[in-house]
Design an enzyme around this catalytic site. Structure first.
Site, short mmCIF file in Angstrom:
data_model
loop_
_atom_site.label_atom_id
_atom_site.label_comp_id
_atom_site.label_asym_id
_atom_site.label_seq_id
_atom_site.Cartn_x
_atom_site.Cartn_y
_atom_site.Cartn_z
CE LYS A 1 -7.99 -13.84 19.87
NZ LYS A 1 -6.92 -14.80 19.61
CE1 TYR B 1 -10.40 -13.11 17.14
CE2 TYR B 1 -11.01 -10.87 17.73
CZ TYR B 1 -10.04 -11.81 17.46
OH TYR B 1 -8.71 -11.45 17.51
CB SER C 1 -8.05 -9.09 20.94
OG SER C 1 -8.66 -7.99 20.33
P1 NAD Z 1 -3.56 -14.66 10.82
O1 NAD Z 1 -4.86 -15.27 10.38
O2 NAD Z 1 -2.73 -14.02 9.80
O3 NAD Z 1 -2.69 -15.76 11.58
C1 NAD Z 1 -3.26 -16.86 12.25
C2 NAD Z 1 -2.56 -18.12 11.72
O4 NAD Z 1 -3.08 -19.28 12.39
C3 NAD Z 1 -2.77 -18.34 10.22
O5 NAD Z 1 -1.51 -18.56 9.63
C4 NAD Z 1 -3.63 -19.58 10.13
O6 NAD Z 1 -3.36 -20.34 8.98
C5 NAD Z 1 -3.28 -20.29 11.41
N1 NAD Z 1 -4.32 -21.16 11.99
C6 NAD Z 1 -5.65 -20.89 12.15
N2 NAD Z 1 -6.25 -21.92 12.76
C7 NAD Z 1 -5.29 -22.85 13.00
C8 NAD Z 1 -5.29 -24.12 13.62
N3 NAD Z 1 -6.41 -24.66 14.14
N4 NAD Z 1 -4.12 -24.81 13.71
C9 NAD Z 1 -2.99 -24.27 13.20
N5 NAD Z 1 -2.93 -23.07 12.60
C10 NAD Z 1 -4.06 -22.37 12.51
O7 NAD Z 1 -3.91 -13.66 12.00
P2 NAD Z 1 -2.97 -12.60 12.74
O8 NAD Z 1 -3.48 -11.25 12.41
O9 NAD Z 1 -1.56 -12.93 12.55
O10 NAD Z 1 -3.40 -12.88 14.24
C11 NAD Z 1 -2.70 -13.76 15.08
C12 NAD Z 1 -3.43 -13.87 16.41
O11 NAD Z 1 -3.57 -12.56 16.96
C13 NAD Z 1 -4.85 -14.43 16.29
O12 NAD Z 1 -5.09 -15.25 17.41
C14 NAD Z 1 -5.71 -13.19 16.35
O13 NAD Z 1 -7.00 -13.47 16.87
C15 NAD Z 1 -4.93 -12.30 17.29
N6 NAD Z 1 -5.20 -10.86 17.11
C16 NAD Z 1 -5.08 -10.30 15.86
C17 NAD Z 1 -5.37 -8.95 15.70
C18 NAD Z 1 -5.28 -8.30 14.35
O14 NAD Z 1 -5.91 -7.24 14.15
N7 NAD Z 1 -4.55 -8.85 13.38
C19 NAD Z 1 -5.77 -8.17 16.80
C20 NAD Z 1 -5.86 -8.77 18.04
C21 NAD Z 1 -5.56 -10.12 18.19
N1 UFG Z 2 -13.02 1.51 9.60
C1 UFG Z 2 -13.53 2.30 8.59
N2 UFG Z 2 -13.59 1.75 7.33
C2 UFG Z 2 -13.17 0.49 7.06
C3 UFG Z 2 -12.66 -0.30 8.10
C4 UFG Z 2 -12.60 0.25 9.37
O1 UFG Z 2 -13.91 3.44 8.81
O2 UFG Z 2 -13.27 0.07 5.89
C5 UFG Z 2 -12.88 2.10 10.95
C6 UFG Z 2 -13.62 1.38 12.04
O3 UFG Z 2 -14.94 1.85 12.16
C7 UFG Z 2 -12.74 1.71 13.25
C8 UFG Z 2 -11.34 1.78 12.67
O4 UFG Z 2 -11.51 2.02 11.28
O5 UFG Z 2 -13.07 2.98 13.76
C9 UFG Z 2 -10.52 0.51 12.85
O6 UFG Z 2 -11.26 -0.60 12.35
P1 UFG Z 2 -10.57 -2.02 12.09
O7 UFG Z 2 -11.62 -2.89 11.48
O8 UFG Z 2 -9.31 -1.86 11.37
O9 UFG Z 2 -10.20 -2.51 13.56
P2 UFG Z 2 -11.11 -2.69 14.85
O10 UFG Z 2 -10.65 -1.70 15.87
O11 UFG Z 2 -12.54 -2.71 14.53
O12 UFG Z 2 -10.72 -4.18 15.30
C10 UFG Z 2 -9.39 -4.70 15.22
C11 UFG Z 2 -9.46 -6.19 14.90
C12 UFG Z 2 -10.08 -6.94 16.02
C13 UFG Z 2 -9.35 -6.65 17.29
C14 UFG Z 2 -9.30 -5.16 17.54
C15 UFG Z 2 -8.49 -4.83 18.76
O13 UFG Z 2 -10.23 -6.40 13.73
O14 UFG Z 2 -9.99 -8.32 15.78
O15 UFG Z 2 -8.73 -4.50 16.42
O16 UFG Z 2 -7.25 -5.43 18.70
F1 UFG Z 2 -9.97 -7.25 18.31
#
Ligand code: NAD
Ligand code: UFG
Length: 339
Positions: free
Chosen positions: A155, A151, A125
């Site tokens: 990572k 979190y 991330s």
């Molecule tokens: P998500 O929660 O939709 O997907 C994660 C999946 O993993 C889920 O289906 C959940 O059921 C499964 N899971 C959780 N723990 C498990 C375990 N111990 N064994 C097997 N399955 C398990 O999340 P996502 O948004 O698809 O994110 C996927 C990956 O990308 C995550 O590692 C997350 O940290 C990373 N990531 C997400 C974002 C974002 O904003 N969505 C940003 C940066 C990184």
């Molecule tokens: N924001 C608002 N109102 C809301 C939600 C968010 O103003 O209700 C703003 C935040 O302050 C930020 C922007 O919208 O400026 C984006 O916020 P998000 O919560 O959508 O995303 P973040 O950038 O905070 O974080 C996301 C994921 C993290 C990940 C990161 C980088 O939540 O897990 O992107 O990949 F690490």
């Protein structure tokens, strides 16, 4: 290639499954369904016309996962999505985050060694960059453990574990993908982001306001040193992100490498709300609230490394992402539980 997707039923996993199947690869999924729905994989199967073998299990359950993997051998790679991702929850319950996120990565690496699977792609991330010193962020911008929440630390720690495993194991190919902000949905409108409860991320929150489920978007601060005072982020369409995983797998080299996956285009909170309003053809009510603790003013990347190495870059705009997210949200107002 035949690829194991840990967490493959989740938001990014299921879109990546579709992209891999459409590129001619095969996928098998291990997911404990703790944050996902079986319906997502059913629909991915319908969209692609492919079968997706699924084991409902914690990825750390070594015996069950090894049996499933041997039944589906030979596997060429693992994409490790599984894990917990709620930033606030990680502050309240850090041990659970270290346990699941680090334990599952170690389990995947042990599985790879036991089953002779050479390649792993990991969901890292942009959060590992913490407070950026300079923008845009490049892969060798500073990272560290002085991150504001457990979190993000998980990572960063898993990235170190991957680097160590790749250094130790001849032939191990490990790629960490630092996602910027994934948004949007599959263009079919049948698969998308389905957060449990009130969304904490901006785009799904705005989508719920647009559909009338929530009243107004709270803008977390309009006094940042940015052009309109609201936070800047690099929102990447989830199908572009999915294509980035296909490119990472197809081009992985022995050793450990890290890539930014973003667009390079900074978008403000107000710009995103306006774009969603255009897509949904309605006014999105909003109100300015205080800044959210732990937020940075701006985070966006230089995605040149992935372009230079793989010929991959994001092709979809924020308007495309909003149009696809709106199609998903309006057709499935209760996500996968929509009757
Ligand atoms: P998500 O929660 O939709 O997907 C994660 C999946 O993993 C889920 O289906 C959940 O059921 C499964 N899971 C959780 N723990 C498990 C375990 N111990 N064994 C097997 N399955 C398990 O999340 P996502 O948004 O698809 O994110 C996927 C990956 O990308 C995550 O590692 C997350 O940290 C990373 N990531 C997400 C974002 C974002 O904003 N969505 C940003 C940066 C990184
Ligand atoms: N924001 C608002 N109102 C809301 C939600 C968010 O103003 O209700 C703003 C935040 O302050 C930020 C922007 O919208 O400026 C984006 O916020 P998000 O919560 O959508 O995303 P973040 O950038 O905070 O974080 C996301 C994921 C993290 C990940 C990161 C980088 O939540 O897990 O992107 O990949 F690490």
């Amino acid at each position: 290639m035949r690829v194991l997707l840990s967490g493959g039923a989740g938001y990014i996993g299921v879109h990546t499954a579709i992209a891999l199947l459409e590129a001619g690869h095969e996928v098998v999924v291990v997911d404990d369904m703790s944050n996902s729905s079986l319906e997502a994989l059913v629909r991915a199967g319908e969209i692609t016309g492919a079968g997706i073998p699924l084991l409902v299990s914690d990825i750390r359950d070594e015996a069950r996962v090894r049996t499933f993997v041997s039944e589906n051998a030979p596997l060429d790679a693992v994409i490790h999505f599984a894990g917990l991702k709620a930033v606030g929850e990680s502050v309240a319950d850090p041990l659970r985050y270290y346990d699941v996120n680090i334990g599952s990565a170690v389990a995947v690496l042990k599985l790879m060694a036991a089953e002779s699977i050479p390649t792993v792609v990991f969901s890292s991330s942009a959060t590992v960059y913490g407070q950026p010193e300079r923008l845009p962020l490049v892969e060798d911008s500073p990272t560290g453990l002085d991150l504001p929440n457990p979190y993000g630390k998980t990572k960063r720690i898993v990235e170190e574990i991957l680097a160590d495993a790749a250094a130790a194991g001849p032939g191990v190919r490990a790629v960490a993908l630092r996602y910027f902000n994934p948004v949007g949905a599959h263009p079919s409108g049948r698969v998308g982001e389905d957060p449990v409860g009130v969304p904490t991320n901006l785009m799904p929150y705005v989508a719920r306001v647009a559909v009338g489920e929530l009243e107004r978007v709270g803008i977390f601060g309009d006094d940042y040193p940015t052009p309109d005072g609201t936070g800047l982020r690099d929102y990447i369409h989830v199908m572009d992100l999915a294509a980035g995983h296909v490119a990472a797998l197809e081009n992985a080299r022995p050793g450990y490498e890290v890539f930014n996956l973003g667009t390079g285009v900074p978008i403000s909170v107000r710009q995103l709300i306006a774009a969603f309003g255009r897509a949904a053809r309605r006014e999105i009510p909003s109100t300015v609230l205080p800044r959210r603790a732990g937020d940075v003013a701006a985070s966006y990347c230089d995605p040149a490394k992935a372009w230079n190495r793989w010929g991959w870059r994001a092709e979809r705009s924020i308007d495309d992402a909003c149009a696809d997210a709106w199609r998903w949200q309006s057709r499935n107002p209760q996500g996968y539980r929509t009757p």
